[in-house]
Design a protein around this motif. Structure first.
Motif, short mmCIF file in Angstrom:
data_model
loop_
_atom_site.label_atom_id
_atom_site.label_comp_id
_atom_site.label_asym_id
_atom_site.label_seq_id
_atom_site.Cartn_x
_atom_site.Cartn_y
_atom_site.Cartn_z
N GLU A 47 8.28 -1.58 2.12
CA GLU A 47 7.52 -2.03 3.27
C GLU A 47 6.30 -2.84 2.87
O GLU A 47 5.27 -2.79 3.53
CB GLU A 47 7.11 -0.84 4.14
CG GLU A 47 8.31 -0.05 4.65
CD GLU A 47 7.90 1.09 5.54
OE1 GLU A 47 6.71 1.19 5.86
OE2 GLU A 47 8.77 1.88 5.90
N ALA A 101 4.12 -4.89 5.52
CA ALA A 101 4.61 -4.57 6.86
C ALA A 101 3.45 -4.26 7.79
O ALA A 101 2.42 -3.73 7.38
CB ALA A 101 5.56 -3.38 6.82
N LEU A 111 12.93 -9.29 13.52
CA LEU A 111 11.98 -8.71 14.46
C LEU A 111 10.57 -9.07 14.01
O LEU A 111 10.20 -8.82 12.86
CB LEU A 111 12.14 -7.19 14.53
CG LEU A 111 13.25 -6.67 15.46
CD1 LEU A 111 14.64 -7.07 14.94
CD2 LEU A 111 13.19 -5.15 15.61
N ALA A 113 13.58 -3.25 19.41
CA ALA A 113 12.90 -2.59 18.29
C ALA A 113 13.20 -1.09 18.28
O ALA A 113 13.42 -0.49 17.23
CB ALA A 113 11.40 -2.83 18.36
N GLN A 122 15.38 1.11 15.53
CA GLN A 122 14.44 2.04 14.90
C GLN A 122 13.47 1.33 13.95
O GLN A 122 13.16 1.80 12.86
CB GLN A 122 15.19 3.15 14.15
CG GLN A 122 16.06 3.99 15.07
CD GLN A 122 16.80 5.10 14.34
OE1 GLN A 122 17.08 5.00 13.15
NE2 GLN A 122 17.10 6.18 15.05
N ALA A 123 12.98 0.16 14.40
CA ALA A 123 12.00 -0.58 13.60
C ALA A 123 10.61 0.02 13.83
O ALA A 123 10.21 0.24 14.97
CB ALA A 123 12.01 -2.05 14.01
N THR A 124 9.91 0.30 12.76
CA THR A 124 8.56 0.86 12.86
C THR A 124 7.50 -0.12 12.42
O THR A 124 6.31 0.15 12.53
CB THR A 124 8.45 2.12 11.98
OG1 THR A 124 8.77 1.79 10.62
CG2 THR A 124 9.41 3.20 12.48
N VAL A 155 6.80 -4.67 11.45
CA VAL A 155 7.31 -6.03 11.37
C VAL A 155 6.62 -6.77 10.24
O VAL A 155 5.50 -6.40 9.86
CB VAL A 155 7.09 -6.78 12.71
CG1 VAL A 155 7.93 -6.19 13.81
CG2 VAL A 155 5.61 -6.79 13.10
N TYR A 169 10.75 -7.16 10.32
CA TYR A 169 11.88 -6.30 9.98
C TYR A 169 13.14 -7.14 10.17
O TYR A 169 13.36 -7.71 11.25
CB TYR A 169 11.91 -5.08 10.89
CG TYR A 169 13.07 -4.13 10.65
CD1 TYR A 169 13.27 -3.54 9.41
CD2 TYR A 169 13.96 -3.82 11.67
CE1 TYR A 169 14.33 -2.67 9.19
CE2 TYR A 169 15.02 -2.95 11.47
CZ TYR A 169 15.20 -2.37 10.23
OH TYR A 169 16.26 -1.51 10.02
N PRO A 186 20.10 -2.82 7.37
CA PRO A 186 18.79 -3.44 7.13
C PRO A 186 18.81 -4.33 5.89
O PRO A 186 19.50 -4.03 4.91
CB PRO A 186 17.87 -2.23 6.91
CG PRO A 186 18.79 -1.15 6.42
CD PRO A 186 20.11 -1.37 7.11
N GLN A 228 12.05 -5.04 5.07
CA GLN A 228 10.93 -4.83 5.99
C GLN A 228 9.65 -5.23 5.27
O GLN A 228 9.46 -4.90 4.11
CB GLN A 228 10.84 -3.36 6.41
CG GLN A 228 9.73 -3.09 7.45
CD GLN A 228 9.88 -1.72 8.07
OE1 GLN A 228 10.66 -1.53 8.99
NE2 GLN A 228 9.17 -0.75 7.54
#
Length: 311
Positions: free
Chosen positions: A11, A14, A63, A103, A107-109, A111, A113, A124, A127
């Motif tokens: 990440e 992110a 995303l 989103a 299950q995107a937490t 961006v 993503y 995936p 991210q």
């Protein structure tokens, strides 16, 4: 499609979605240079229609949020390489501020993503921010996995200008001399593709694009119609069986698990001596050619290969 994703990442860079205002205004479509585009904005309302297209060709979803200051560099790299490949996949851009349900569904937490849809199944890609070289490598692997799964359809141009920023470079022109080889690959005729690349390499042995294309065609040809479960089971049953390990590494590479493929083969080299190492060394070098020269996975594997060969 396998659940393994090409270069699934961490990440780095992110942006936590929880910090974004739910009422943020969407960003306007980015202007681009004239020409065709394979980039489309996706909303909660159009998502199902776009996802359905993944039955014919890969759909890459990006995303993003206009509030992410580092996001445009990722968007630019994704759009540029998508348009340069002219329909090998479709890039769908999702503004999470105005389409939050997508989103939530994936299950995107955070961006940016990026994920891929193949035959309706999602995997995936990465991210967080990434260098352009890593992004293009991930997209190239999407096309490779699609071909390996018999998906040779092309996305139609969305019309208008590419969805990139004004200072984006012009799309590179595909040299027509490569067209017969790439057309053969898209049709799943890897033997014909190999023959076409060999013709090019006879004329220009140092043609890096032809070398890379040939390596990809050879990889797909070797793995055509193999039983994935049997290949992996054979490799697991006998770690010293060179042919079994070569076949398993090919499959890992096809499905984007290059680190595992290189670890498998370079580890095998460490157990072999003399001429027994040569076919494995050659295969590692061939797999290097299927990835960009600056790919960090290649850089790490080159170091490991040097160590294994001189110990």
């Amino acid at each position: 499609m396998t659940s393994a994703a090409p270069h699934a990442g961490d990440e780095r860079g992110a942006v936590d979605l929880s910090a974004l205002a739910a009422t943020a205004a969407g960003s306007p479509a980015q202007p681009g240079q004239s020409g065709q585009s394979w980039v489309v904005e996706v909303t909660d309302e159009t998502f199902d229609q776009v996802a359905q297209q993944s039955l014919q060709y890969p759909v890459v979803l990006e995303l993003y949020s206009p509030r992410d200051q580092q996001g445009p560099q990722v968007s630019r790299a994704l759009a540029d390489h998508t348009n340069a490949n002219q329909g090998r996949w479709l890039l769908g851009r999702v503004n999470v501020d105005t389409s939050p349900r997508i989103a939530q569904a994936v299950q995107a937490t955070a961006v940016p993503y990026v994920l891929v849809l193949l035959a309706g199944q999602a995997a995936p890609l990465f991210q967080g921010t990434r260098p352009a070289a890593e992004i293009t490598a991930a997209l190239d692997q999407v096309a490779q996995v699609a071909l390996a799964n018999g998906m040779s359809g092309r996305a139609p141009a969305q019309g208008g200008a590419p969805a990139t920023t004004p200072d984006s470079p012009a799309e590179p022109v595909v040299d027509p001399k490569y067209a017969p080889a790439y057309d053969a690959m898209e049709q799943g005729d890897y033997a014909a593709a190999l023959a076409e690349f060999d013709k090019l390499l006879t004329q220009t042995p140092n043609d890096t694009e032809a070398q890379s294309g040939r390596a990809q065609a050879a990889l797909l040809a070797r793995s055509l119609d193999v039983d994935t479960e049997k290949v992996m089971a054979a490799a697991e049953a006998d770690p010293t069986d060179v042919e079994a390990q070569l076949a398993a590494a090919d499959l890992e590479a096809i499905f984007g698990r290059y680190p595992e493929a290189f670890d498998r083969l370079i580890g095998l080299i460490g157990t072999l001596r003399g001429e027994d190492r040569e076919p494995v060394r050659v295969r590692v070098l061939e797999l290097f050619q299927t990835l960009p020269a600056g790919d960090p996975v290649v850089t790490r594997a080159r170091r490991a290969l040097s160590t294994a060969l001189f110990t």
